[in-house]
Design an enzyme around this catalytic site. Structure first.
Site, PDB file in Angstrom:
ATOM      1  CB  VAL A  94      -2.603  -5.407   4.437  1.00 56.18           C
ATOM      2  CG1 VAL A  94      -1.259  -5.843   4.957  1.00 56.18           C
ATOM      3  CG2 VAL A  94      -3.416  -4.747   5.530  1.00 56.18           C
ATOM      4  CB  SER A  95      -5.845  -5.189  -0.162  1.00 57.98           C
ATOM      5  OG  SER A  95      -5.336  -6.397  -0.690  1.00 57.98           O
ATOM      6  CB  THR A  96      -9.639  -7.601   2.709  1.00 58.92           C
ATOM      7  OG1 THR A  96     -10.022  -6.341   3.245  1.00 58.92           O
ATOM      8  CG2 THR A  96     -10.272  -8.706   3.528  1.00 58.92           C
TER       9      THR A  96
END
Length: 479
Positions: free
Chosen positions: A9-11
């Site tokens: 995941v990215s933010t």
């Protein structure tokens, strides 16, 4: 089928698109159950882009291919694994080499056929195009904001607070420290001295860290304190620009320019050589306080000729805790050679070399064992996390701690193996006749002998005179 689950995941994705770690894990676990597969490993990269393969858990997963840990890699979507066509090709080749399948829980394709590989490549191409296109839009938007004098970083620099989304306002308490740094530096204080001064007064940085030379130098170099924002300072330097009067100034421009001039002049006073070797470093100890002596070189000009002198200083002297004067390396070498003449290494030459090799092998075994223990603990936490016995936050905290420990051990191991690959410069025969051959040895060979045979040398200096007899070796402890 033994399955390894990879989650990324990215933010932004976690918050906006519903790709949270927990959501991906639950869907992937349900998919594996529906297929009758056994999940044997979890690899989780948090807050990282898929633009390249520089991801800790991805590297760990690819490194496990040689160990026959799993038969299939399962992801939620292809773009969780990569958004780069070239990286996709590399990974598919690695998977095929180790007879490991690759599967997406939400996309249907088969990498074992030419048509399937074409389909996967098209998807990866679109993902890469989307990433690059989004990156260009974001970059353009941030650059435009910077040209408008707006602050584009999430974290304000020391001395400022954020006002709204993209403006800065002065933090009065921190601004006072900024002004003090500039005053101290222009009055003759060093960057090291400024950091030491702040730490002694328990002044903390923006993130509550102690001060080091790097952050102090960064502040003294940053024109933001004169009100000027700089953009593309580290990356894309060809597009570097500055916007004056964009933020409230803390330092006058004349003061800032004076600091830059002083810094430029001081940079030439203490040259450093990456190839210099200090034979007695880590071995020599101060007779007055017991602290290790560190090597130093300085440039001396006499009769229009420049010379480089080498010496050792007590680390506690910098802190005002010891008064041992500098010790000339030439004089220390002379005194050490006098001690050599009284040694009989006829019977001990082989032992010194062999003991060094044995100790090195013992360390390697210990480090390899610790790496194995880290992997075992990591598997236990993955099991506990998968069964919701520990929270996401706890799982990531433990993973980060183990990762830091793993990195340190691997660096130590790399250094040990590097030393093993190098042939020993000094043979046991040379060791037996070290007194007569000492003067012919290089600095690196002298250092090797000292590290092999000596555990500690206690050094003192009787006076400030520049003479060989001013240096005294009070004691020598052998390995």
């Amino acid at each position: 089928m033994r399955v390894a689950i990879y989650i990324r995941v990215s933010t932004n994705e976690q918050v906006q698109e519903g790709y949270s770690i927990k959501a991906q894990r639950m869907k992937l676990e349900a998919y594996a159950v529906s297929q009758g597969w056994d999940i044997v490993q979890y690899y989780v990269d948090e807050g990282l882009s898929a633009k390249d393969m520089n991801r800790v858990e991805l590297k760990r997963m690819l490194g496990s291919l040689d160990k026959d840990v799993f038969d299939c890699v399962l992801v939620y979507r292809l773009d969780r694994l990569t958004r780069s066509v070239l990286d996709l090709y590399e990974m598919i080749k690695l998977f095929e080499k180790h007879d490991v399948k690759f599967k997406s829980a939400t996309e249907v394709y088969d990498t074992t056929t030419a048509t399937g590989r074409l389909f996967v490549t098209l998807i990866a191409s679109l993902a890469q195009w989307e990433r690059e296109n989004t990156g260009e839009r974001i970059s353009f938007g941030m650059e435009q904001k910077a040209r408008e004098g707006k602050w584009v970083s999430n974290t304000p620099p020391y001395g400022y607070n954020k006002s709204g989304l993209d403006r800065l306002e002065i933090n009065p308490i921190e601004a006072k420290i900024i002004k003090e740094m500039y005053t101290l530096y222009t009055s003759g204080q060093s960057i090291f001295g400024i950091a030491k001064n702040l730490n002694q007064r328990k002044v903390k940085s923006k993130r509550d860290y102690s001060w080091r030379q790097g952050p102090v130098r960064y502040i003294l170099n940053n024109p933001v304190y004169t009100g000027t924002i700089r953009y593309n300072y580290r990356k894309n330097k060809e597009n570097y620009f500055e916007i004056e009067n964009a933020v409230p100034a803390i330092i006058e421009k004349d003061t800032f320019n004076l600091v830059q001039e002083i810094m430029k002049k001081r940079s030439g006073f203490h040259p450093r050589s990456a190839t210099s070797s200090y034979p007695f470093s880590k071995i020599a100890k101060c007779a007055r306080c017991g602290k290790s002596l560190s090597g130093r070189q300085s440039k001396i000009t006499r009769n229009e000729k420049s010379y480089t002198s080498y010496s050792y200083y007590c680390q506690n002297r910098l802190l005002g805790l010891c008064d041992l004067p500098n010790v000339s390396e030439n004089y220390l070498d002379y005194q050490f050679q006098k001690h050599l003449s009284g040694w009989d290494l006829t019977e001990h030459g082989d032992a010194i070399v062999n003991e060094s090799l044995i100790e090195s092998e013992k360390l390697k075994d210990e480090y390899e064992k610790e790496l194995s223990e880290i992997e075992k603990r990591r598997s236990k936490w993955q099991y506990a996390w998968a069964n919701e016995k520990i929270s996401d936050e706890d799982f990531h905290q433990r993973s980060r701690e183990e990762l830091d420990r793993e990195k340190k051990i691997k660096l130590e191991l790399e250094a040990l193996y590097l030393d093993s690959d190098k042939s020993t410069s000094i043979s046991s025969e040379e060791l037996k006749d070290i007194s007569s051959s000492w003067g012919r040895l290089t600095q690196a060979e002298k250092k090797q002998f000292i590290q092999l045979s000596v555990k500690e040398i206690i050094i003192n200096k009787t006076n400030q005179k520049r003479s060989k007899d001013s240096i005294i070796i009070e004691d020598i402890t052998f390995n």
